[in-house]
Every structure is written in structure tokens, then in C-alpha cells.
Write a protein that holds these residues in place. Sequence first.
Motif, short mmCIF file in Angstrom:
data_model
loop_
_atom_site.label_atom_id
_atom_site.label_comp_id
_atom_site.label_asym_id
_atom_site.label_seq_id
_atom_site.Cartn_x
_atom_site.Cartn_y
_atom_site.Cartn_z
N ASN A 7 0.83 -1.05 -0.11
CA ASN A 7 0.12 0.06 -0.03
C ASN A 7 0.85 1.16 -0.11
O ASN A 7 0.57 2.26 -0.65
CB ASN A 7 -0.90 -0.02 1.17
CG ASN A 7 -2.02 -0.97 1.09
OD1 ASN A 7 -2.38 -1.67 -0.03
ND2 ASN A 7 -2.76 -1.41 2.14
N GLU A 8 1.85 1.16 0.75
CA GLU A 8 2.94 2.22 0.73
C GLU A 8 3.50 2.52 -0.44
O GLU A 8 3.71 3.66 -1.07
CB GLU A 8 4.16 2.11 1.77
CG GLU A 8 3.70 2.06 3.16
CD GLU A 8 2.94 0.95 3.66
OE1 GLU A 8 3.03 -0.17 3.02
OE2 GLU A 8 2.25 1.16 4.66
N GLU A 9 3.83 1.27 -1.27
CA GLU A 9 4.50 1.77 -2.76
C GLU A 9 3.32 2.09 -3.60
O GLU A 9 3.70 3.26 -4.26
CB GLU A 9 4.78 0.41 -3.10
CG GLU A 9 6.35 0.09 -2.45
CD GLU A 9 6.67 -1.36 -3.14
OE1 GLU A 9 7.88 -1.58 -3.19
OE2 GLU A 9 5.80 -2.22 -2.93
N ILE A 10 1.90 1.70 -3.44
CA ILE A 10 0.96 2.01 -4.41
C ILE A 10 0.86 3.85 -3.97
O ILE A 10 0.64 4.64 -4.77
CB ILE A 10 -0.13 1.49 -4.08
CG1 ILE A 10 -0.20 -0.05 -5.11
CG2 ILE A 10 -1.31 2.23 -4.97
CD1 ILE A 10 -1.01 -0.93 -4.79
N ALA A 11 0.83 4.17 -2.78
CA ALA A 11 0.73 5.63 -2.46
C ALA A 11 1.71 6.49 -2.96
O ALA A 11 1.72 7.69 -3.29
CB ALA A 11 0.67 5.59 -0.75
N CYS A 12 2.90 6.05 -3.19
CA CYS A 12 4.08 6.49 -3.80
C CYS A 12 3.92 7.00 -5.06
O CYS A 12 3.94 7.94 -5.79
CB CYS A 12 5.56 5.98 -3.63
SG CYS A 12 6.04 6.17 -1.97
N MET A 13 3.31 5.96 -5.91
CA MET A 13 3.10 5.87 -7.28
C MET A 13 1.91 6.85 -7.46
O MET A 13 1.80 7.51 -8.36
CB MET A 13 2.73 4.42 -7.85
CG MET A 13 3.89 3.70 -8.03
SD MET A 13 3.50 1.81 -8.28
CE MET A 13 2.96 2.12 -9.93
N ARG A 14 0.95 6.92 -6.41
CA ARG A 14 -0.19 7.78 -6.69
C ARG A 14 0.39 9.11 -6.56
O ARG A 14 -0.01 10.02 -7.14
CB ARG A 14 -1.28 7.50 -5.38
CG ARG A 14 -2.54 8.35 -5.58
CD ARG A 14 -3.28 8.20 -6.84
NE ARG A 14 -4.38 9.19 -6.90
CZ ARG A 14 -4.46 10.26 -7.68
NH1 ARG A 14 -3.38 10.36 -8.46
NH2 ARG A 14 -5.39 10.80 -7.65
#
Length: 250
Positions: A7-14
Motif C-alpha cells: 500500500n505504501e508503494e502504491i501511495a508513492c506511485m499515486r
Amino acid sequence: MTEGLSNEEIACMRAAGRVAALILKKLKKCVRPGVTTKYIEESFDNYLKEYPEMESAFKGFMGYPASLCVSINDEVIHGIPSEERTIKEGDLVSIDLGIKYKGLFVDTAYTYIAGRAQPPAKKLLKASLKALYEGIKKAKPQATTGDVGSAVQSFIEKQGFAVVRKFVGHGIGRALHQHPEVPNFGTPGKGDELSDGMAIAIEPMVTAGNYDVEVAKDGWTAKTRDGSLSAHFEHTVAITKKGPVILTRI
Ligand code: MG
């Protein structure tokens, strides 16, 4: 198999995707008759400077010499910005850009019209953009890349246009291009299965004539072999249990 994105990685990509979308929108104003494609690149570089932790994902990728791609009319993708290339009234200008942030990647593209376009060109853009969303709708866990590709292809072909075969969308996240390939054509149920925590770049490359493309002498620019117009739209999309999440939007 690679572990899914956290989820943290997806938040960075977002976060990176939001910046990519903001800049892509700002670049619309730069697309006008009389400016060079190099000017588009310089504008991108200047906008990106406002985000010191982010950088172009394309510069140097496989030796690519510029920070983004600007492809005009019969050029489908990978047009290299140049001082020598001036945008003319009615040109279809496809801008493709990627951002790297904290070791993660996003990729997005949009085709703009410089000034006023002819009605057939407008129809091509409208269909290509709609096809992108037809593909995105299918991007769910347990669906396959064939489901996505088939949705894009059938929509485009119904409009009387064609999808490029030689270049395809791709998995994205910890690398700019990773498994799986995401073609803009295919058969429902075939191809690679999508799963929660995966991200893919869905990117219809559409031509008004035949889908065959050739790479120009510069080693990069892919053009339609029959000289027909083309359009390119792209989003980076996270596959989640709640459905597809477009990361490259404002
Ligand atoms: Mg891409």
C-alpha cells in the motif's frame, strides 16, 4: 513471481502519478502551432523541477536521449524532442511521460490537437481515449491481459480504426517496464492473469489506417507505415480488490 506492491508503494506511485497528470495537463497549453517539440521537453523539465524528489523515468532508459516523448501525426510513439521539429496547425501531438519517485515508476500519455483539428482526427482521439477507459474497466484481480486487450481492440475496431501490434502496454511499479505485457489486442480469458497489488500501464496506440508501424532512422520514432494518423493515451492503473485505481490522474 514478484511480490505485489505494498500500500505504501502504491501511495508513492499515486503521488508521482498526480504530478505526472498535473504536468501533462499543463503541457496542453504548450502544444500550439509554431512551438518546437524541444520546447515541450524544456517545459516538462521546468515543471518537474518543482518536485526535487521526482525525475524523468525516460531519460537514459534503454539509452533514450530525452526526458519525454513527443510524437506527431503519423508518429505513434517515441518521438524524440527536437529544435528542428515545429508543431503546425491541426497536428496531433502525443505526449508520453514517465516519472520516477522513491524507486517507483508511473507512465502516462495524452494526444492533444495543436490549434484546430479536422473532424476525422477528432473522432480518432475521442475513440482512442474511450478505448483506454474500456480497457481500464477490465483491470481487476483474476481478469487477464487478454480481457483488457480485447476490450480496447473491439472498441477501436468498431469505430473503424486499428490497434498497433508491435508495441504494447506493460507491468509497472519497481521498474518502468516489467512483466506482464499488456497488448491492446487479445482474446478474453487469455494472456496473463492480473492480481491485487499489481500495476499496469494500459496504453492504446491507435491508427486511422493500417496498424503496421516502422521505426525511423533515429532508432526510436515509431511511425505508421502507411502514413496514417495515430493517437496514444495511457494511464498507470493499480489492480486492487476494490477494482482498478487510476494512479496517473489529478
Ligand atoms: Mg508506457
